[in-house]
Each structure stands twice: as C-alpha cells, then as structure tokens.
Design a protein around this motif. Structure first.
Motif, PDB file in Angstrom:
ATOM      1  N   MET A 434       0.830  -1.197   0.000  1.00 37.47           N
ATOM      2  CA  MET A 434       0.000   0.000   0.000  1.00 37.47           C
ATOM      3  C   MET A 434       0.868   1.252   0.000  1.00 37.47           C
ATOM      4  O   MET A 434       0.628   2.191  -0.769  1.00 37.47           O
ATOM      5  N   VAL A 435       1.882   1.209   0.866  1.00 38.89           N
ATOM      6  CA  VAL A 435       2.742   2.396   0.967  1.00 38.89           C
ATOM      7  C   VAL A 435       3.459   2.632  -0.360  1.00 38.89           C
ATOM      8  O   VAL A 435       3.518   3.759  -0.860  1.00 38.89           O
ATOM      9  N   VAL A 436       3.964   1.528  -0.952  1.00 42.26           N
ATOM     10  CA  VAL A 436       4.661   1.681  -2.232  1.00 42.26           C
ATOM     11  C   VAL A 436       3.711   2.244  -3.282  1.00 42.26           C
ATOM     12  O   VAL A 436       4.058   3.159  -4.043  1.00 42.26           O
ATOM     13  N   ALA A 437       2.491   1.720  -3.287  1.00 44.98           N
ATOM     14  CA  ALA A 437       1.520   2.200  -4.274  1.00 44.98           C
ATOM     15  C   ALA A 437       1.240   3.676  -4.070  1.00 44.98           C
ATOM     16  O   ALA A 437       1.103   4.434  -5.032  1.00 44.98           O
ATOM     17  N   ALA A 438       1.174   4.088  -2.811  1.00 45.94           N
ATOM     18  CA  ALA A 438       0.901   5.507  -2.548  1.00 45.94           C
ATOM     19  C   ALA A 438       2.061   6.360  -3.036  1.00 45.94           C
ATOM     20  O   ALA A 438       1.863   7.440  -3.585  1.00 45.94           O
ATOM     21  N   VAL A 442       3.135   9.897  -6.391  1.00 42.06           N
ATOM     22  CA  VAL A 442       4.039  11.042  -6.565  1.00 42.06           C
ATOM     23  C   VAL A 442       4.727  10.937  -7.906  1.00 42.06           C
ATOM     24  O   VAL A 442       4.825  11.906  -8.666  1.00 42.06           O
ATOM     25  N   LEU A 443       5.227   9.726  -8.195  1.00 42.06           N
ATOM     26  CA  LEU A 443       5.931   9.533  -9.460  1.00 42.06           C
ATOM     27  C   LEU A 443       5.001   9.855 -10.613  1.00 42.06           C
ATOM     28  O   LEU A 443       5.411  10.439 -11.617  1.00 42.06           O
ATOM     29  N   ALA A 444       3.718   9.477 -10.436  1.00 41.67           N
ATOM     30  CA  ALA A 444       2.762   9.765 -11.504  1.00 41.67           C
ATOM     31  C   ALA A 444       2.710  11.260 -11.762  1.00 41.67           C
ATOM     32  O   ALA A 444       2.721  11.705 -12.913  1.00 41.67           O
ATOM     33  N   ALA A 445       2.673  12.027 -10.687  1.00 40.36           N
ATOM     34  CA  ALA A 445       2.665  13.480 -10.869  1.00 40.36           C
ATOM     35  C   ALA A 445       3.945  13.912 -11.567  1.00 40.36           C
ATOM     36  O   ALA A 445       3.939  14.816 -12.398  1.00 40.36           O
ATOM     37  N   GLY A 446       5.044  13.245 -11.223  1.00 46.09           N
ATOM     38  CA  GLY A 446       6.318  13.605 -11.804  1.00 46.09           C
ATOM     39  C   GLY A 446       6.358  13.437 -13.308  1.00 46.09           C
ATOM     40  O   GLY A 446       6.833  14.308 -14.015  1.00 46.09           O
ATOM     41  N   TYR A 447       5.842  12.326 -13.799  1.00 45.01           N
ATOM     42  CA  TYR A 447       5.994  12.124 -15.239  1.00 45.01           C
ATOM     43  C   TYR A 447       4.899  12.785 -16.050  1.00 45.01           C
ATOM     44  O   TYR A 447       5.068  13.057 -17.223  1.00 45.01           O
ATOM     45  N   LEU A 448       3.757  13.027 -15.436  1.00 45.09           N
ATOM     46  CA  LEU A 448       2.674  13.564 -16.250  1.00 45.09           C
ATOM     47  C   LEU A 448       2.766  15.077 -16.434  1.00 45.09           C
ATOM     48  O   LEU A 448       2.202  15.618 -17.362  1.00 45.09           O
TER      49      LEU A 448
ATOM     50  N   GLY B 276       1.496  10.776   2.409  1.00 47.92           N
ATOM     51  CA  GLY B 276       1.178  10.619   3.819  1.00 47.92           C
ATOM     52  C   GLY B 276      -0.302  10.816   4.074  1.00 47.92           C
ATOM     53  O   GLY B 276      -0.933  10.057   4.801  1.00 47.92           O
ATOM     54  N   LEU B 277      -0.840  11.829   3.440  1.00 48.79           N
ATOM     55  CA  LEU B 277      -2.246  12.134   3.665  1.00 48.79           C
ATOM     56  C   LEU B 277      -3.129  10.963   3.247  1.00 48.79           C
ATOM     57  O   LEU B 277      -4.025  10.541   3.993  1.00 48.79           O
ATOM     58  N   ILE B 278      -2.859  10.431   2.063  1.00 51.31           N
ATOM     59  CA  ILE B 278      -3.687   9.325   1.569  1.00 51.31           C
ATOM     60  C   ILE B 278      -3.598   8.141   2.518  1.00 51.31           C
ATOM     61  O   ILE B 278      -4.613   7.565   2.934  1.00 51.31           O
ATOM     62  N   ILE B 279      -2.376   7.800   2.911  1.00 51.81           N
ATOM     63  CA  ILE B 279      -2.232   6.658   3.813  1.00 51.81           C
ATOM     64  C   ILE B 279      -2.906   6.966   5.143  1.00 51.81           C
ATOM     65  O   ILE B 279      -3.562   6.108   5.734  1.00 51.81           O
ATOM     66  N   GLY B 280      -2.746   8.207   5.592  1.00 54.47           N
ATOM     67  CA  GLY B 280      -3.385   8.588   6.844  1.00 54.47           C
ATOM     68  C   GLY B 280      -4.892   8.433   6.785  1.00 54.47           C
ATOM     69  O   GLY B 280      -5.518   7.933   7.724  1.00 54.47           O
ATOM     70  N   VAL B 281      -5.472   8.851   5.672  1.00 53.03           N
ATOM     71  CA  VAL B 281      -6.919   8.709   5.521  1.00 53.03           C
ATOM     72  C   VAL B 281      -7.301   7.234   5.580  1.00 53.03           C
ATOM     73  O   VAL B 281      -8.264   6.847   6.251  1.00 53.03           O
ATOM     74  N   VAL B 282      -6.511   6.410   4.897  1.00 56.43           N
ATOM     75  CA  VAL B 282      -6.801   4.969   4.912  1.00 56.43           C
ATOM     76  C   VAL B 282      -6.702   4.423   6.336  1.00 56.43           C
ATOM     77  O   VAL B 282      -7.584   3.695   6.807  1.00 56.43           O
ATOM     78  N   ILE B 283      -5.642   4.799   7.032  1.00 58.04           N
ATOM     79  CA  ILE B 283      -5.440   4.234   8.373  1.00 58.04           C
ATOM     80  C   ILE B 283      -6.543   4.693   9.321  1.00 58.04           C
ATOM     81  O   ILE B 283      -7.123   3.886  10.040  1.00 58.04           O
ATOM     82  N   THR B 284      -6.854   5.971   9.303  1.00 54.06           N
ATOM     83  CA  THR B 284      -7.900   6.422  10.223  1.00 54.06           C
ATOM     84  C   THR B 284      -9.223   5.758   9.881  1.00 54.06           C
ATOM     85  O   THR B 284     -10.010   5.433  10.772  1.00 54.06           O
TER      86      THR B 284
END
Lengths: 449, 765
Positions: A434-438, A442-448, B276-284
């Motif tokens: 999940m963390v990696v996917a999140a 960011v990378l998506a924003a970087g390339y687009l 961080g925000l997205i993960i935080g939303v998921v965790i909460t």
C-alpha cells in the motif's frame, strides 16, 4: 420490449457489428463514404441496444446475471452458448460501446496510411464483436473464442496501419498474447477435465460453465488449482499487462494507429483484468489466495517501474503506454487484495483507465496529426496554439494522476484502501504494498506534468 | 443556513464555470464583476452563517429539523467526551484491550464480506444517520457551569447523503457546520473577496485575465468545499483541488520558465506530502472500524476508551506528512517561497491566508486523532510541536537573507504556520486557530501591500531597488506598518493576542509545560521583529534606489488594504483573555466560546493569560526592534560587519543563503536521481533485459523453426518424400511387370493389402 431483450438483447449487442461487416463486404471498396456511414450506423445501433440493456438492467440485483441466454452449442463437450450481463460486465460493456463509435468518428477524415477505410472499419467492427462477446460470455470456450477473435483484427490494425516498426510490434503483440492464450486454454481444459461432473439433462458431464465451475472446482486438489491458476495468470496477466510481461505494450501502442491504441488501451487491456475477476478468482478462490501476494508484488513493481520508465520517455505515446502499466498495477493490486472493496476498486479503475487513457491517446493522435512529432520536448506551448486540445489534455492528465474528484482517483484511492485490510493473512505485506503504491502517485505526478 | 453551507462552495463553482466558458466573450470588467459578485454573495452568506451559529450557541434550540442527520454517540456506550477526572481511567484502560475491535474485525473478515460488515457494525463504534440528539455529555472541567447544556445543543450540524455504496462501505457526501468550519468560511470568503477586488486593478490588462479569475473562483470554491467537508475523502478532494489551483496560479505567467518550474515544484512537493495524507486517511478509516470516513466518527473513535493508540499514532503521523507539505512545515517548506512566482494577490490569498493553512485546519479538524495518537495531553515534547518549533525558527532565519520582499513574507508565513502547528502540538487548539484567523488578515494585508509597492516601483520585488517609498505611497506605508506591528505581535494589535495565546499555551502545556516550544516561540518572536524591521527599512526608508517615480496605487487597491489593516488592529479583541474581564458582560474569550468544538473533542486545558509572559515577550520584541533600529537606521551596532569578522557567522550566512541546502538535496539528489539514473536504469532494464529475453525467445523460435525447416523438413521428410518419389518410379517399373491385366491377380493383391492393413490395425490399435 423487456422479453425481447431478455432473449435477444445480448446476442444482438454482440453480433450486430458482424451484420455491419457483412453489409460492408458487399459494398465495393471505392465507396468510402458509404463504408463510413455503414460502420458508424452499425456501432450506433449496437450502442443503442446497449443503452436499452442498461436502461432495462435491474440495478437492485446487479449481482445476478440478467438477459441470460443459455443454449446448447457444442453438445459433445457440453459447451454452451451461455451469455449474461451482471454488475461486473455492465460497466465494461458500456465502455466498449462508447469507445468504438468514438474511434470511428475520430478516423472519419484521418485514416492512417495506407487508408483503405473498408478494411480498417471492418476490422474495427470485428474487434467490437470480440470485445463485447468476451465481456458477456459465461462459458469458457465461448469466452476463449471471443478472446481470440479480438487478437487478429488488432494484429492487422497494428501490422498494416502502424508506424515504422509495425512488423516487429504486431508480431510481438501477437506472439505474446498467443503464448498467454495457449497456457490459458490448457488451464481451461484442465479445469474441464479435473473438476467434478455436473448433471446436464440427467447426464453427468464435465462443464465449461463459469457459473457451475466454482462449485465443481471445490474438489480440485490445491496443487492442481494452483497450477491451473498459474496458467490463467499467464493468459490474463500478459493481456493486462503485468510486469514483467508488459513489453509488448509500449511497442504496440507506439506503432499502432491512434484508433488502435485507443481500443487497445481502453478495452483490450481490460480483458485481462476482467478475466481475473470473472474467471480465475471465483472459480479458484483458494489458489487465488496463494497467488495473491505474488500478484500484489508484481502489481506494485509495475506501479513504480511503469512510472520510472515513464520518466525516461521522450515520446508521448510511449509515455502513455508505460503509464498504463502503472495504472493497471493499481487495478491488479486491488484485485490481489481479494476484498469486496478491491473488486469494486478494480472495476472502477478499469473503466476510469479506459476513459482516461483512451482520451490521452486521442489527444496524442491529434497532436501527431498537427505537429508530426510526439517528442515531448518539442510540444511546448500547446495551450496557446490549440487551447481546446490543451485544456482537454490538462484535465485528462489531472485525471490520470489520480486527482480526487476526477475518475482516476476512484480507481487509485480505493485500490490503496483495499490493500490495507486483506482478508487472508499477509496483512503486513499488503500494507507495505500500500505504501509503495501511494508513493507511486508522486511519481505519476512527476511524469505527467 | 447552517444546514445548507454547501451553497457557498456551490456558488463559487457556478462562478468558475461561467467565467471559464463565457469569460472570453466578456470584457475584463464583466469577468471580474462576475467573480466579485459571486464571492460577495458568498461572503454575505458566510456572515449569515456566522450569525446563525452564534445564535445557535447562545440560544440552544431543542429540536433539530428532520432533514438534518446528526452524528450520534456510539451505540449504547458511554459518552466519549469524558471529564478531566475520567481521563486517567481512559489512559489506564487503553493499555489493556486496545486492539480488540480491530483484531476481531480482521478475523471476522475471513468469512464473507457481509459478515465482516456485521462485525464492523457491532464491534466498532458506528454512526447511524438518525436525527437524534447526542446524549448529554459530562460537564467539562474548565468550562462554565452552563456549558453542559450548551455542549449538548451546540453539536455540529452535518448534512449528509449517501453517495454510493460498495457492499458494506458507504461513501458519503456531506457538509459540516460548526465553529471551526464557519470560521474558515468567514475568513476565506472575506479575504477572497478583497483579493478579487484588488486583482481587478493589479491584473489589469493581463493576457490571461479570464484564466486568472476563473482559477481564483475555482480556488475559492475548492477551499470552501474543503473546509465544509464532513468526511476525509471530501477533504482529500478539496485538498488536491486547491493544490491544482495553486499550481495553475503560480504558473500563471508560464512563459517564463522560472514560473512554471516553481509551479511544478509546488505541485510535486505537495504530492510527496499527499502520500502521507492518503495513507493517513486509509489508516484512520480502518482504525475507526472501516465503516465511515466521517470526521466526527473518526474523532469519536479516537476518544473512545478502546481506541488503538498505535494506529492513531501512525495515522496521525501520516496525516502530518500532508500537513508538512501543504502548510510549509520543515523540511517540506521549500516550495512556498518559490510559489511567490505567482501574481501577488494569489500569494496573499492562497500562499498566506487560506490554502497553506489547510494543513493546520486538517489537524484542528481531526484533533482527537492527533491528540490521542501523539499523546499531547500527557507529554512535554512531541513530533508535531517540535516540527512546528523548528519551522518557526528556520523560517525566521531564512527570512533574514532574502532580498525579495515577497520571499521575506513567504518565509515569515512559514514561520507563522510553525506557530500554529506548534500550538496544536502543545494542545493550544484555540490559540492555533485564533492565530490562523488573525494571521490571515495581517499577512494578506502585508502581501497586498507588497503588491502595491511593486505596482508602484516598476513591477520589481527586489528590495534593493526600493527604499524611501513611505513618501510616495502613504496609504500603503500606513497599512503596511499596521500589518507589520500585528505580525510582530505588539500590544494591542491582533498578532499580540493570538501569539500570546500560543506562547501561554506552550508554557501552560497540558500536564507538563512545553518549555522547549516556549523558548523556540519567543526566539521566533524576537526574530520576527528583526527581519520585519529590516524589510520596513529597506522598502520604505532611506533613498529611493529604483528608476522612475513611484506612485500611490489606485483606490481599488488601497481600500482592501485599509480593510485588512483595520482587521489587523481589532480582530485580536475577539478573544480577550478572561484577565481583562470587568463586570458581568460576556466579552472575553468569545472566539473560544464560539469556535472551539464541544463535540468529539478532547478535553484540553486552557491557558490563562500570563502577565509575566506577555510583558516578557513584549520586552524581547522591544529589544529586537531596538537592535534593528540601531543596525539599520542609525548604522551604529556591534553587529555591523559581523559577517566579515566572525567566520562562523559567515558560514551560517552561506548556509542560509543556500536555504539549508534542502533545495539541492531535493532537486539534485532526489528528483535528479529518480528522473535521471533510476528512471533510465528502469528503462534500460525494460529494453535490454526483458525485451532481450523476449526477442531472443522470438529469435530462438525462428531459428529453431528454420533449423527444423532446413534440416528436418527439407532433408529428412522431403528426402523421404523425394525418395519415395524416386522409389515410386522404380517400383512403378517393377509394378509394371505386375500389371498384367488379369483381374484375379488384382483381387489377390487387393486382398493382401487389406489383410496387411488389418493386421497393422489389430496389432497397433
């Protein structure tokens, strides 16, 4: 009306394009205008049937199959002409019905070299039949037939109307998918022979029926199930495409004519994920759990890897192709979580990706039409020279990078959400994914940008 | 109005669409007119909302209309808002069965989905959209006696609809109206209105006037949407939307590469925080039972005795990642100064007054999560407070070395945001929000003042080309001074009251005083005085160093300045400490009374006004100003030429000039690394490794096919066939002899042949 749709609706939706093809075959090649009109009308009629189906669909029972047709087909092996529409196929059907007419309208005045609208449009119509049929088929053999019908027209679209390296790209595409298909059919056959028999008119027979197989496959040994799932994984995974079976995609996308890219991205890739959701996971849920951590791993690798490859691209179409790898990674991650949220996320992600990436390829095609290049560096100032296209590109890009409120987000965010709470163990592993996917966002924003 | 706050962002969306689609056909006048009209209506509506809310608090109504769905207390359980005495019990109990509900939820999930939904409903605290009043909560320790009744009645109003459902998961669409959101509504619409008016002149004749106003409207809509969201998903949407508007407006003049780079940097840095925000939303979401994204629900969970503190901590820290980038906290603050590349009114509205406080608002909104997760109540140091403190000092330090007037203000904004975050970190919730409120006004005043200065001085922001402007533009000078005094926190301007409340809150702490934070805060206050004096000196005093003759800005620009300046003077009185209370009339701590939530909110300890502290900070500020006066005006100071005399100082100056080298780290190392070597390596892997495998498989297949063809097909099989051919010729010769024309002989041969085949069949099949 309802009863007519119940018995004929799905068959019509599937085969009306072929009727169009039949009409077009008797029209001489020189009548280009007539060909275009016939093709467009055909797809519009198909879409109209689709709309009727959507209107008459009972949304409170979206989990059940509706408009079911179940007729004997190849009785010898108990393969049936069994079609149905449920909440999973419905959005994909709608997507297909939307995209194909748009493709025909798009190519109205812009047939790629070597023109020949007749052949081009005939191939697209055949393609439509194959795609719709795949989403509606409820029988493995029937599904397989439609799945393969898709392959040939696409091969020709790339190979004849493609760019400079079309030979290489089309053959790569064809062989890759065919390789997957071969393993897939082996898996189907293994399922057929190894699962329990069901009663057909009082006679016990093996079955290809997707609705009966989950029950029939209960008795399968776990080893066999895992192996069979592996075969299907290859078949569907190549189509998705999952890392590391994705390399046909950038080539195919770059070389294919715009319309080919659009259909490929918008619909064809979904056949793979659809196969997972419709066939592989329901029939072999146990094996799916053994495979899920690996699928999830490949999915997140795909997300990060696709994004990184995007950053290295200078060609717009190639960039979009790699972004597809990343986006389909989210879809696969959602699927591999094997949760209800994940499945919903996957379906939403599929439709969203279809719309967004389809749109991006349309824009890329238009840009190429005007600038004769897809080198990103040379495309500055689009907003000035073509404001409408620039705006469309901007909004689509925002959607593509998963901006909340736009379509991409609803595929991406729930996918991340679903990975938090898998229901079969490996919770820690999936939270890592999940963390990696999140981070991938960011990378998506970087390339687009 | 309280149930219909959605109208306000809705109106701004209409404005955006109107301008976007028809703006090209309108003149500048009409375009800006549309924007101003809509934001003015929104402002009026916000004022109505404020009035309604005040009414609601002062005169609690017993019945709530049926269309309002109120969030209820957890089914059957005790009210989560416990008094001070219960706090210990809660903390004690938490060490025990804290992971119960979540674990059971996971286990239950192994069966089927509906079952897990059941489990979630029964195990975790859940909300029902019933229109019932919350159970009366226990009286709060610090509030007046009447507050028990007030708490029960003045719960937030949440209007919500189910958007769509995925199995057990309901996505809601809802709007919340409570003290906090209404305060934000008021602040955003007020500043936005003034900025809309001001921009009419400032952006006069700009190539993309329409584009500008469209995005200004969209930004207002998004920000208002964000502050009225009742659930985290909606907040995420608003959060990203304001980010996009910020991106578009920073890059407003994108012909200049510098500007589009700044826009990109802002967007990307924010995306980093958003992870961080997205993960935080998921965790909460999962922590609170995986049923609802509703903020009140999450807050309630965080306060309930069975809350999983580890999850809250992780979730809180992840959310704080988002805050770090959006609210310019150290070390993700680097985008904010660059964002000054956008038009100045945008800097005032987005990068000073509203958008950058979105992060502060997030903490304030989900305060229970942070409060419980970071254990703010029982700590004397925690992550949020420390980051806030560092940001105060780091921002102030960097403000010293800037030559661009807007960049000084930008770093000042960072520093002030640090105050807000630190205040939240020490439990001074009201102090933080109050500071947010006053800061919005005086910082907007300063930014618009800077815009006015630049308008006068040939569109430069370089302070080295200014000087002596006080003579040319008295109105701008006066308002700027007022804003500066407020920012310095001098009595009795707005900044004094809010900053004092933050510092008093740090001193007071919750159970322990936050001494470190207090020290950082006071140092920050002194430094604020120093760098603002420098700015004033360079801009308004001395001789004019630019070219041309500067002139005062037109009324359209100065009137907003005066309005904001008046705000900078008087708004501080909204939250006069109880210390100043004379007689029975209720005029002290009004802000706290109306804004601080009473529902699903931790029991925080309010700091009292501390005369010693107030005098002390004033003295420190006075000394700082004196030092600055000596240094700049009198040119008589021991600090003159320090950079040449002391090496450590010179070195420090260099570090500051390079902004702690953070930009180098991000741009060259991280971004450069990912974009360059890493991306290229991935692509190389793609083309060289995977594709080589594929291609060689293909080539191998072709080669083996060819081998098969030349060796097997052509030689062996064809050899056989050919040899059969020649064989046939020869045997033909032989057979000719057998062709005798005699039927019996044929029949005999036929029979022999059949018999032979039959034997083969029998044997082999």
């Amino acid at each position: 009306m309802k009863s007519f749709l119940d018995s004929w609706g799905l068959s019509l939706a599937t085969f009306v394009p072929l009727i169009g093809v039949a009409i077009m075959l008797v029209i001489p090649k020189a009548e280009e205008q007539l060909h275009k009109v016939v093709a467009l009308v055909t797809t519009l009629v198909t879409a109209a049937i689709g709309v009727l189906l959507l209107v008459n669909f009972d949304y409170s029972h979206a989990g059940e199959f509706q408009f079911v047709v179940d007729k004997p087909w190849i009785e010898f092996i108990n393969s049936r002409y069994h079609m149905g529409l449920d909440g999973i196929s419905l959005p994909l059907l709608a997507l297909t019905l939307l995209v194909v007419p748009l493709c025909i309208i798009y190519s109205w005045n812009h047939f790629p070299e070597p023109r020949n609208p007749k052949a081009f449009l005939v191939l697209i119509l055949i393609l439509e039949t194959g795609m719709i049929g795949s989403f509606l088929a409820e029988d493995l053999i029937l599904f397989f037939v439609f799945f393969e019908i898709v392959l040939l027209p696409m091969y020709f679209l790339i190979g004849v109307w493609g760019g400079e390296q079309r030979q290489y790209a089309s053959i790569k595409f064809f062989l890759y998918t065919l390789f997957g298909s071969a393993l897939m059919i082996v898996s189907f056959l293994a399922l057929y022979f190894l699962t329990d028999k069901v009663l057909v008119d009082g006679v016990a027979m093996h079955t290809f029926d997707m609705q009966q197989l989950p029950l029939a496959a209960k008795g399968l040994s776990s080893m066999a199930a895992v192996l069979i799932f592996g075969g299907m994984f290859m078949g569907f995974g190549i189509k998705v495409p999952i890392f590391p079976f994705h390399t046909w995609l950038p080539d195919a996308h770059t070389q294919a004519p715009t319309v080919g890219s659009v259909i490929l991205a918008a619909v064809l890739l979904k056949l793979g994920t659809y196969g997972f959701i419709r066939i592989a996971i329901p029939i072999l849920p146990g094996a799916a759990q053994s495979w899920a951590p690996w699928i999830g791993l490949l999915a997140v690798i795909g997300i990060v890897y696709g994004a990184l490859c995007c950053l290295a691209q200078t060609d717009m179409k190639r960039l979009i192709a790699f972004s597809s790898v990343a986006h389909m990674g989210y879809v696969m991650l959602a699927i591999s979580s094997l949760t209800a949220i994940g499945m919903n996320a996957a379906i939403f992600g599929m439709v969203a990706h279809g719309l967004i990436t389809g749109m991006l390829f349309f824009v890329a095609g238009s840009v190429k039409e005007r600038y004769h290049t897809l080198e990103i560096k040379r495309l500055g100032g689009m907003l000035v020279s073509m404001p409408h296209l620039g705006w469309i590109l901007g909004i689509t890009t925002m959607a593509s990078l998963g901006l909340p409120g736009l379509a991409g987000f609803w595929g991406e965010f729930p996918a991340i959400l679903s990975a938090w709470d898998t229901q079969f163990g490996h919770v820690g592993l999936f939270r890592g994914y999940m963390v990696v996917a999140a981070i991938g966002t960011v990378l998506a924003a970087g390339y687009l940008l | 109005m309280l149930t219909h706050v959605w109208v306000i962002p809705g109106l701004m969306t209409v404005s955006f669409l109107l301008i976007l689609f028809f703006g090209k056909r309108f003149t500048e006048r009409v375009t800006s007119g549309i924007g101003i009209f809509f934001i003015a209506v929104c402002f009026v509506l916000s004022c109505v909302t404020v009035a309604n809310w005040v009414q609601r608090i002062n005169h609690p109504i017993a019945d709530i209309s049926a269309d309002v769905a109120l969030v209820t207390q957890p089914g059957g359980g005790p009210a989560p808002i416990a008094g001070q005495s219960d706090r210990e019990a809660i903390v004690g109990a938490r060490r025990g069965p804290l992971e119960g509900s979540i674990d059971q939820l996971v286990k239950a999930g192994e069966t089927t989905t509906p079952a897990s939904a059941e489990a979630a409903t029964t195990e975790a605290a859940t909300t029902e959209p019933a229109a019932t009043e919350p159970a009366a909560t226990e009286p709060a320790a610090t509030e007046a006696a009447a507050s028990a009744e007030h708490e029960a009645k003045a719960s937030p109003i949440v209007a919500r609809w189910t958007w769509f459902e995925w199995g057990s998961l309901k996505f809601e669409f809802g709007f919340i109206a409570d003290g906090l959101s209404i305060l934000m509504l008021f602040t955003v619409t007020a500043i936005s209105l003034l900025v809309h008016i001001y921009s009419k002149e400032y952006l006069h004749g700009d190539v993309r006037f329409t584009h500008y106003y469209a995005f200004l409207s969209l930004f207002s809509a998004a920000m208002l949407f964000y502050v009225t969201s009742s659930n985290t998903i909606q907040m995420l949407t608003g959060w990203e939307l304001v980010g996009v508007c910020s991106f578009a407006l920073i890059g407003h003049w994108w012909e200049d590469k510098k500007n589009s780079d700044a826009a990109l940097k802002a967007f990307l840095t924010n995306r980093v925080g958003d992870v961080g925000l997205i993960i935080g939303v998921v965790i909460t979401f999962y922590a609170a039972g995986a049923t609802s994204f509703n903020v009140l629900h999450i807050n309630q969970y965080a306060l309930s005795p069975g809350a999983n503190q580890t999850l809250l901590l992780v979730g809180g820290l992840c959310l704080f990642g988002g805050v770090t980038s959006k609210s310019g906290q150290f070390p993700l603050h680097t985008w904010l100064p660059d964002a000054m590349a956008g038009p100045t009114p945008v800097s005032a509205l987005i990068h000073a007054a509203t958008m950058v406080v979105a992060g502060v608002y997030l903490i304030a909104r989900l305060y229970s999560v942070f409060y419980e997760g970071l254990n703010i109540g029982a700590n004397f140091v925690n992550y949020i407070a420390v980051i806030g403190g560092i940001t105060i000092v780091a921002g102030a330090l960097l403000a010293f070395v800037q030559t661009d007037i807007k960049k000084v203000l930008a770093y000042s904004t960072i520093s002030q945001l640090g105050y807000m975050v630190m205040a939240l970190g020490v439990g001074a919730w009201t102090g933080a929000i109050f500071h947010l409120f006053t800061h919005a006004f005086f910082k907007a005043c300063l930014f618009l003042g800077a815009g006015s200065v630049s308008h006068a001085a040939h569109h430069t922001f370089d302070m080295r080309k200014m000087g002596g402007l006080r003579k040319f533009m008295p109105a701008t000078f006066a308002t700027f001074i007022i804003g500066t005094i407020a920012l310095m926190g001098l009595f009795p301007f707005a900044g004094f009251w809010s900053k004092d409340e933050v510092l008093a809150g740090s001193l007071n702490g919750q159970q322990h005083p936050y001494v470190l934070m207090l020290v950082l805060g006071v140092i920050g206050a002194a430094m604020t005085c120093l760098y603002m004096s420098r700015l004033i000196y360079l801009t308004f005093f001395g001789e004019y160093r630019g070219h041309g003759t500067p002139h005062e800005s037109p009324k359209v620009m100065t009137i907003p300045l005066w309005i904001l300046a008046i705000g900078a003077i008087v708004l501080g009185f909204l939250n006069l400490p109880n210390f100043f209370k004379v007689g029975s009339f209720d005029y002290t701590t009004r802000f706290e009374h109306f804004v601080e939530p009473t529902f699903a909110f931790p029991e925080i300890n309010h700091a009292e006004f501390n005369v010693g502290l107030a005098v002390g900070t004033t003295v420190v500020a006075g000394i700082a100003i004196f030092v600055a006066y000596q240094y700049f005006w009198r040119r008589k100071s021991v600090f003159l030429g320090l950079r040449d005399k002391v090496r450590a100082f010179a070195w420090g100056y260099k570090v500051l000039e390079n902004k702690f080298y953070l930009d180098h780290l991000y741009t060259d190392v991280v971004v450069g690394g990912v974009k360059g070597p890493v991306a290229r390596a991935s692509y190389w892997f793609n083309n060289q490794v995977i594709d080589t495998v594929v291609n060689s498989a293909g080539r191998g297949a072709v080669a083996s096919g060819r081998a098969l063809y030349t060796q097997v097909d052509q030689k062996v099989i064809d050899g056989l066939v050919l040899s059969t051919g020649t064989g046939a010729d020869e045997s033909g010769e032989a057979l000719r002899h057998m062709q005798t024309g005699r039927v019996q002989q044929y029949a005999a041969l036929l029979f022999a042949g059949v018999a032979f085949l039959a034997i083969i069949l029998v044997i082999f099949v």
